[in-house]
Scaffold this motif. Structure first.
Motif, PDB file in Angstrom:
ATOM      1  N   ALA A 242     -27.840  29.076  -0.983  1.00 18.31           N
ATOM      2  CA  ALA A 242     -28.708  28.509   0.054  1.00 18.31           C
ATOM      3  C   ALA A 242     -30.047  28.065  -0.533  1.00 18.31           C
ATOM      4  O   ALA A 242     -30.519  26.960  -0.246  1.00 18.31           O
ATOM      5  CB  ALA A 242     -28.926  29.530   1.162  1.00 18.31           C
ATOM      6  N   VAL A 243     -30.650  28.903  -1.360  1.00 15.87           N
ATOM      7  CA  VAL A 243     -31.928  28.539  -1.975  1.00 15.87           C
ATOM      8  C   VAL A 243     -31.739  27.345  -2.913  1.00 15.87           C
ATOM      9  O   VAL A 243     -32.555  26.424  -2.939  1.00 15.87           O
ATOM     10  CB  VAL A 243     -32.540  29.750  -2.712  1.00 15.87           C
ATOM     11  CG1 VAL A 243     -33.737  29.345  -3.544  1.00 15.87           C
ATOM     12  CG2 VAL A 243     -32.917  30.832  -1.717  1.00 15.87           C
TER      13      VAL A 243
ATOM     14  N   VAL B 220     -24.345  28.602  -9.645  1.00 14.36           N
ATOM     15  CA  VAL B 220     -24.446  30.027  -9.990  1.00 14.36           C
ATOM     16  C   VAL B 220     -24.127  30.890  -8.770  1.00 14.36           C
ATOM     17  O   VAL B 220     -23.391  31.874  -8.854  1.00 14.36           O
ATOM     18  CB  VAL B 220     -25.849  30.352 -10.549  1.00 14.36           C
ATOM     19  CG1 VAL B 220     -26.072  31.856 -10.645  1.00 14.36           C
ATOM     20  CG2 VAL B 220     -26.037  29.711 -11.913  1.00 14.36           C
ATOM     21  N   GLY B 221     -24.661  30.519  -7.615  1.00 15.83           N
ATOM     22  CA  GLY B 221     -24.394  31.273  -6.395  1.00 15.83           C
ATOM     23  C   GLY B 221     -22.921  31.267  -6.024  1.00 15.83           C
ATOM     24  O   GLY B 221     -22.365  32.289  -5.627  1.00 15.83           O
ATOM     25  N   TYR B 222     -22.264  30.119  -6.175  1.00 18.45           N
ATOM     26  CA  TYR B 222     -20.833  30.029  -5.878  1.00 18.45           C
ATOM     27  C   TYR B 222     -20.040  30.927  -6.825  1.00 18.45           C
ATOM     28  O   TYR B 222     -19.127  31.642  -6.400  1.00 18.45           O
ATOM     29  CB  TYR B 222     -20.358  28.584  -5.988  1.00 18.45           C
ATOM     30  CG  TYR B 222     -18.879  28.429  -5.727  1.00 18.45           C
ATOM     31  CD1 TYR B 222     -18.391  28.445  -4.426  1.00 18.45           C
ATOM     32  CD2 TYR B 222     -17.973  28.290  -6.770  1.00 18.45           C
ATOM     33  CE1 TYR B 222     -17.034  28.323  -4.174  1.00 18.45           C
ATOM     34  CE2 TYR B 222     -16.623  28.166  -6.535  1.00 18.45           C
ATOM     35  CZ  TYR B 222     -16.154  28.182  -5.232  1.00 18.45           C
ATOM     36  OH  TYR B 222     -14.810  28.073  -4.998  1.00 18.45           O
ATOM     37  N   THR B 223     -20.394  30.904  -8.096  1.00 19.99           N
ATOM     38  CA  THR B 223     -19.700  31.745  -9.079  1.00 19.99           C
ATOM     39  C   THR B 223     -19.874  33.220  -8.749  1.00 19.99           C
ATOM     40  O   THR B 223     -18.912  33.996  -8.811  1.00 19.99           O
ATOM     41  CB  THR B 223     -20.212  31.441 -10.496  1.00 19.99           C
ATOM     42  OG1 THR B 223     -20.005  30.053 -10.772  1.00 19.99           O
ATOM     43  CG2 THR B 223     -19.502  32.269 -11.533  1.00 19.99           C
ATOM     44  N   LEU B 224     -21.078  33.629  -8.397  1.00 22.15           N
ATOM     45  CA  LEU B 224     -21.316  35.025  -8.022  1.00 22.15           C
ATOM     46  C   LEU B 224     -20.550  35.399  -6.760  1.00 22.15           C
ATOM     47  O   LEU B 224     -19.989  36.494  -6.660  1.00 22.15           O
ATOM     48  CB  LEU B 224     -22.807  35.274  -7.815  1.00 22.15           C
ATOM     49  CG  LEU B 224     -23.683  35.288  -9.060  1.00 22.15           C
ATOM     50  CD1 LEU B 224     -25.151  35.390  -8.664  1.00 22.15           C
ATOM     51  CD2 LEU B 224     -23.300  36.438  -9.973  1.00 22.15           C
TER      52      LEU B 224
ATOM     53  N   GLY C 247     -31.834  23.040  -8.425  1.00 25.24           N
ATOM     54  CA  GLY C 247     -31.182  23.405  -7.168  1.00 25.24           C
ATOM     55  C   GLY C 247     -29.670  23.349  -7.261  1.00 25.24           C
ATOM     56  O   GLY C 247     -28.971  24.256  -6.808  1.00 25.24           O
ATOM     57  N   LEU C 248     -29.139  22.289  -7.861  1.00 25.59           N
ATOM     58  CA  LEU C 248     -27.679  22.183  -8.008  1.00 25.59           C
ATOM     59  C   LEU C 248     -27.143  23.249  -8.950  1.00 25.59           C
ATOM     60  O   LEU C 248     -26.049  23.776  -8.746  1.00 25.59           O
ATOM     61  CB  LEU C 248     -27.306  20.786  -8.490  1.00 25.59           C
ATOM     62  CG  LEU C 248     -27.555  19.675  -7.463  1.00 25.59           C
ATOM     63  CD1 LEU C 248     -27.262  18.306  -8.087  1.00 25.59           C
ATOM     64  CD2 LEU C 248     -26.731  19.895  -6.218  1.00 25.59           C
ATOM     65  N   GLY C 249     -27.921  23.590  -9.967  1.00 27.80           N
ATOM     66  CA  GLY C 249     -27.529  24.699 -10.846  1.00 27.80           C
ATOM     67  C   GLY C 249     -27.486  26.008 -10.085  1.00 27.80           C
ATOM     68  O   GLY C 249     -26.589  26.829 -10.272  1.00 27.80           O
TER      69      GLY C 249
END
Length: 130
Positions: free
Chosen positions: A15-16, A53-57, A47-49
């Motif tokens: 989200a962030v 990272v959030g999706y992977t976590l 932001g796209l990075g």
């Protein structure tokens, strides 16, 4: 608090990251100076990075599933049967995965299994390709 962080950290980072990507895109749209464009590109890339990272976590979060149904569907033609396994997570949401004979043996009805979202997706994708 630890359970919240473990379960929702990836979603919060996504989200962030999405907000940063949006902010960077807005800076690109309203470009006035080359510095604003460069800053917009950098912020959007960060932001796209963060979304990645959030999706992977999020995909690595382990969930406990109860095996609530095991149904033999059909013969695949190669001498093995296909099984539909119905899983229910702790919040009561059901999902299905499709397995062959050897995989289905690890999912007896009534057992609780721990799997990541990535593993559930892998079992779904693997069954669709066969």
């Amino acid at each position: 608090m630890e359970e919240f962080m473990q379960n929702y950290l990836g979603i919060c980072i996504m989200a962030v990251g999405g907000l940063f990507a949006l902010l960077g895109a807005l800076l690109l749209i309203n470009h006035g100076t080359p510095a604003k464009v460069i800053i917009g590109v950098v912020i959007a890339a960060i932001g796209l990075g963060g979304v990645g990272v959030g999706y992977t976590l999020d995909q690595a979060v382990e969930k406990n599933y109860s095996v609530v149904g095991v149904m033999q569907l059909s013969d695949r033609g190669d001498g093995t049967d296909q099984w539909r396994i119905t899983l229910k997570d702790e919040s009561g949401v059901e999902t299905w995965i499709y397995l062959n004979d050897t995989q289905a043996a690890a999912f007896p009805e009534g057992k609780t299994v721990t799997m990541t979202k990535r593993q559930v997706k892998m079992y779904r994708d693997d069954s669709q390709s066969k």
